[in-house]
Design a protein around this motif. Structure first.
Motif, PDB file in Angstrom:
ATOM      1  N   TYR A 140     -14.650  16.752  28.877  1.00 30.58           N
ATOM      2  CA  TYR A 140     -15.303  15.866  27.909  1.00 30.58           C
ATOM      3  C   TYR A 140     -16.826  15.945  28.077  1.00 30.58           C
ATOM      4  N   ALA A 141     -17.293  15.831  29.317  1.00 28.62           N
ATOM      5  CA  ALA A 141     -18.729  15.868  29.573  1.00 28.62           C
ATOM      6  C   ALA A 141     -19.314  17.233  29.225  1.00 28.62           C
ATOM      7  N   ALA A 142     -18.624  18.310  29.636  1.00 21.65           N
ATOM      8  CA  ALA A 142     -19.138  19.654  29.382  1.00 21.65           C
ATOM      9  C   ALA A 142     -19.256  19.931  27.890  1.00 21.65           C
ATOM     10  N   ALA A 143     -18.302  19.449  27.099  1.00 19.34           N
ATOM     11  CA  ALA A 143     -18.350  19.674  25.655  1.00 19.34           C
ATOM     12  C   ALA A 143     -19.538  18.980  25.007  1.00 19.34           C
ATOM     13  N   LEU A 144     -20.013  17.899  25.613  1.00 16.57           N
ATOM     14  CA  LEU A 144     -21.172  17.183  25.092  1.00 16.57           C
ATOM     15  C   LEU A 144     -22.491  17.716  25.666  1.00 16.57           C
ATOM     16  N   GLY A 145     -22.395  18.746  26.493  1.00 17.79           N
ATOM     17  CA  GLY A 145     -23.607  19.318  27.075  1.00 17.79           C
ATOM     18  C   GLY A 145     -24.121  18.589  28.289  1.00 17.79           C
ATOM     19  N   VAL A 146     -23.323  17.695  28.850  1.00 21.99           N
ATOM     20  CA  VAL A 146     -23.728  16.963  30.053  1.00 21.99           C
ATOM     21  C   VAL A 146     -23.544  17.866  31.269  1.00 21.99           C
ATOM     22  N   PRO A 147     -24.569  18.050  32.098  1.00 16.93           N
ATOM     23  CA  PRO A 147     -24.391  18.891  33.297  1.00 16.93           C
ATOM     24  C   PRO A 147     -23.407  18.248  34.275  1.00 16.93           C
ATOM     25  N   VAL A 148     -22.423  19.032  34.686  1.00 18.59           N
ATOM     26  CA  VAL A 148     -21.383  18.554  35.589  1.00 18.59           C
ATOM     27  C   VAL A 148     -21.556  19.231  36.938  1.00 18.59           C
ATOM     28  N   THR A 149     -21.778  18.422  37.966  1.00 19.15           N
ATOM     29  CA  THR A 149     -21.843  18.923  39.336  1.00 19.15           C
ATOM     30  C   THR A 149     -20.502  18.638  39.993  1.00 19.15           C
ATOM     31  N   ILE A 150     -19.855  19.686  40.484  1.00 18.26           N
ATOM     32  CA  ILE A 150     -18.555  19.518  41.130  1.00 18.26           C
ATOM     33  C   ILE A 150     -18.743  19.584  42.634  1.00 18.26           C
ATOM     34  N   LEU A 151     -18.203  18.603  43.310  1.00 19.42           N
ATOM     35  CA  LEU A 151     -18.332  18.486  44.764  1.00 19.42           C
ATOM     36  C   LEU A 151     -16.975  18.764  45.400  1.00 19.42           C
ATOM     37  N   SER A 152     -16.954  19.696  46.341  1.00 22.16           N
ATOM     38  CA  SER A 152     -15.691  20.067  46.980  1.00 22.16           C
ATOM     39  C   SER A 152     -15.912  20.349  48.458  1.00 22.16           C
ATOM     40  N   THR A 153     -14.959  19.925  49.268  1.00 20.93           N
ATOM     41  CA  THR A 153     -14.976  20.287  50.684  1.00 20.93           C
ATOM     42  C   THR A 153     -13.798  21.195  51.023  1.00 20.93           C
ATOM     43  N   ASP A 154     -13.161  21.765  50.003  1.00 14.22           N
ATOM     44  CA  ASP A 154     -12.047  22.687  50.238  1.00 14.22           C
ATOM     45  C   ASP A 154     -12.529  23.958  50.928  1.00 14.22           C
ATOM     46  N   PHE A 155     -11.645  24.570  51.718  1.00 13.74           N
ATOM     47  CA  PHE A 155     -11.995  25.841  52.340  1.00 13.74           C
ATOM     48  C   PHE A 155     -11.268  27.013  51.698  1.00 13.74           C
ATOM     49  N   GLN A 156     -10.408  26.757  50.689  1.00 15.97           N
ATOM     50  CA  GLN A 156      -9.709  27.840  50.007  1.00 15.97           C
ATOM     51  C   GLN A 156     -10.441  28.253  48.735  1.00 15.97           C
TER      52      GLN A 156
ATOM     53  N   PRO B  66     -30.635  19.862  34.746  1.00 19.30           N
ATOM     54  CA  PRO B  66     -31.394  19.679  33.500  1.00 19.30           C
ATOM     55  C   PRO B  66     -30.830  18.552  32.660  1.00 19.30           C
ATOM     56  N   ALA B  67     -31.615  18.098  31.696  1.00 20.60           N
ATOM     57  CA  ALA B  67     -31.165  17.052  30.786  1.00 20.60           C
ATOM     58  C   ALA B  67     -30.003  17.571  29.941  1.00 20.60           C
ATOM     59  N   PRO B  68     -29.142  16.679  29.454  1.00 20.58           N
ATOM     60  CA  PRO B  68     -28.027  17.124  28.612  1.00 20.58           C
ATOM     61  C   PRO B  68     -28.510  17.886  27.385  1.00 20.58           C
ATOM     62  N   SER B  69     -27.750  18.914  27.012  1.00 18.34           N
ATOM     63  CA  SER B  69     -28.014  19.680  25.800  1.00 18.34           C
ATOM     64  C   SER B  69     -26.685  20.210  25.295  1.00 18.34           C
ATOM     65  N   PRO B  70     -26.575  20.562  24.019  1.00 21.44           N
ATOM     66  CA  PRO B  70     -25.274  21.009  23.503  1.00 21.44           C
ATOM     67  C   PRO B  70     -24.739  22.205  24.278  1.00 21.44           C
ATOM     68  N   ALA B  71     -23.521  22.088  24.799  1.00 17.98           N
ATOM     69  CA  ALA B  71     -22.925  23.190  25.538  1.00 17.98           C
ATOM     70  C   ALA B  71     -22.503  24.301  24.590  1.00 17.98           C
ATOM     71  N   LEU B  72     -21.990  23.930  23.455  1.00 16.96           N
ATOM     72  CA  LEU B  72     -21.575  24.878  22.424  1.00 16.96           C
ATOM     73  C   LEU B  72     -22.012  24.318  21.081  1.00 16.96           C
ATOM     74  N   PRO B  73     -22.435  25.161  20.158  1.00 10.08           N
ATOM     75  CA  PRO B  73     -22.806  24.630  18.843  1.00 10.08           C
ATOM     76  C   PRO B  73     -21.587  24.058  18.148  1.00 10.08           C
ATOM     77  N   PRO B  74     -21.749  22.987  17.379  1.00 12.57           N
ATOM     78  CA  PRO B  74     -20.611  22.427  16.645  1.00 12.57           C
ATOM     79  C   PRO B  74     -19.986  23.481  15.736  1.00 12.57           C
ATOM     80  N   ALA B  75     -18.678  23.547  15.729  1.00 11.74           N
ATOM     81  CA  ALA B  75     -17.981  24.511  14.879  1.00 11.74           C
ATOM     82  C   ALA B  75     -18.070  24.052  13.423  1.00 11.74           C
ATOM     83  N   THR B  76     -18.656  24.880  12.568  1.00 10.71           N
ATOM     84  CA  THR B  76     -18.811  24.509  11.154  1.00 10.71           C
ATOM     85  C   THR B  76     -17.624  24.954  10.321  1.00 10.71           C
TER      86      THR B  76
END
Length: 309
Positions: free
Chosen positions: A88-104, A171-181
């Motif tokens: 949802y966030a990525a589609a709106l151009g919101v930068p998503v930081t994923i935090l993981s402590t997995d070793f795989q 960076p500040a949010p920006s459109p991740a993909l242009p709206p499909a016309t």
């Protein structure tokens, strides 16, 4: 500014970790800038006529106003609600930081370049993956269990610090993909757990052009993930097989992205298993998946009915 902490909600240790991240983030960004699901929707004590739907609405209210998201993603079985929120966030151009402590890490054949999560689409949707995969330094503690616990806490502290720094510098949010016309075709996402061989043919039999997911079978999964992301965004509708022990991570992320872009989504699940929680209506999947989907189909005929717009 609004920062969203996406995390698992269904056990005390997961909620405690989410609160730990939110508290550290609030120290830097201010408590009024941080939204922590379950805590800030008062899930334990909330009373509503349809509680699950109300919780979904409260989360969506925040997701539509975000400056940034930090998502706590644990593998190999990723939380489908968190993956929906990432999409949802990525589609709106919101930068998503994923935090993981997995070793795989993961790859399709044992020797290809690896991706961080079981589905490369999650990597594709993220602005940054902060991965702290090693235990913290050994401390001079004689009790071996206390020493091991200390190393894990140190690892988490490092990951949280690095993750928050990465999110606040995004960076500040920006459109991740242009709206499909001119959206066309139907994007079909099979389940990696229980693929239904008749799903694609059924959609085609209704006269629809099929844009089929291919990242989990392609020799170049990262490139295919980008193509899948673009095809899903351009489709007139999505048919997503949500079968499995939980909604597959890529499927959940695509449902979130479609909800943000107001695309119809048919969630196909021939063998639903309902979950129950105090005061909440039965859910046939994570409530973020249930209410983001336009229609729930339990057989192929219902899929075709849902596409008969």
């Amino acid at each position: 500014m609004v920062y969203y902490v996406a995390h698992r909600l269904f056990s005390a240790h997961d909620r405690a970790l989410g609160a730990r991240v939110a508290g550290r983030l609030a120290d830097k960004a201010g408590p009024d800038s941080v939204f922590l699901p379950f805590c800030d929707t008062d899930e334990e004590d909330l009373v509503a006529e349809v509680k699950g739907r109300r919780l979904f609405e409260l989360d969506i209210e925040r997701l539509t106003t975000l400056t940034g998201m930090i998502a706590l993603v644990h593998g190999p079985s990723l939380d489908d609600g968190v993956c929906m929120e990432i999409g949802y966030a990525a589609a709106l151009g919101v930068p998503v930081t994923i935090l993981s402590t997995d070793f795989q890490t993961y790859d399709p054949n044992g020797h290809a370049p690896a991706w961080h999560f079981p589905d490369p689409l999650i990597d594709t949707m993220s602005h940054r993956v902060v991965r702290v995969s090693s235990l913290g330094p050994v401390e001079d503690i004689t009790d071996r269990f206390a020493a091991f616990s200390s190393r894990n806490h140190s690892q988490l502290d490092t990951a949280i610090s690095e993750g928050i720094t990465a999110m606040l510098s995004a960076p500040a949010p920006s459109p991740a993909l242009p709206p499909a016309t001119a959206r066309y075709g139907v994007y079909v996402e099979p389940s990696p757990y229980f693929p239904d061989p008749g799903l694609v043919d059924t959609v085609r039999s209704g006269g629809h052009t099929v844009l089929a997911a291919r990242r989990l079978t392609d020799e170049r999964p990262f490139a295919a993930a980008i193509t899948d992301w673009e095809h899903a965004a351009s489709a007139a509708a999505l048919v997503v097989d949500v079968s499995g022990p939980e909604t597959p991570p890529g499927a959940a992320a695509l449902i979130g992205a479609a909800a943000a872009r107001c695309q119809p989504v048919i969630a196909y699940q021939p063998h639903p298993v309902y979950t129950h929680a105090s005061g909440r209506e039965p859910n046939w999947r994570n409530l973020m998946i249930q209410y983001a989907s336009t229609r729930h189909a339990t057989d192929l005929a219902a899929v075709l009915d849902g596409l008969a717009w």
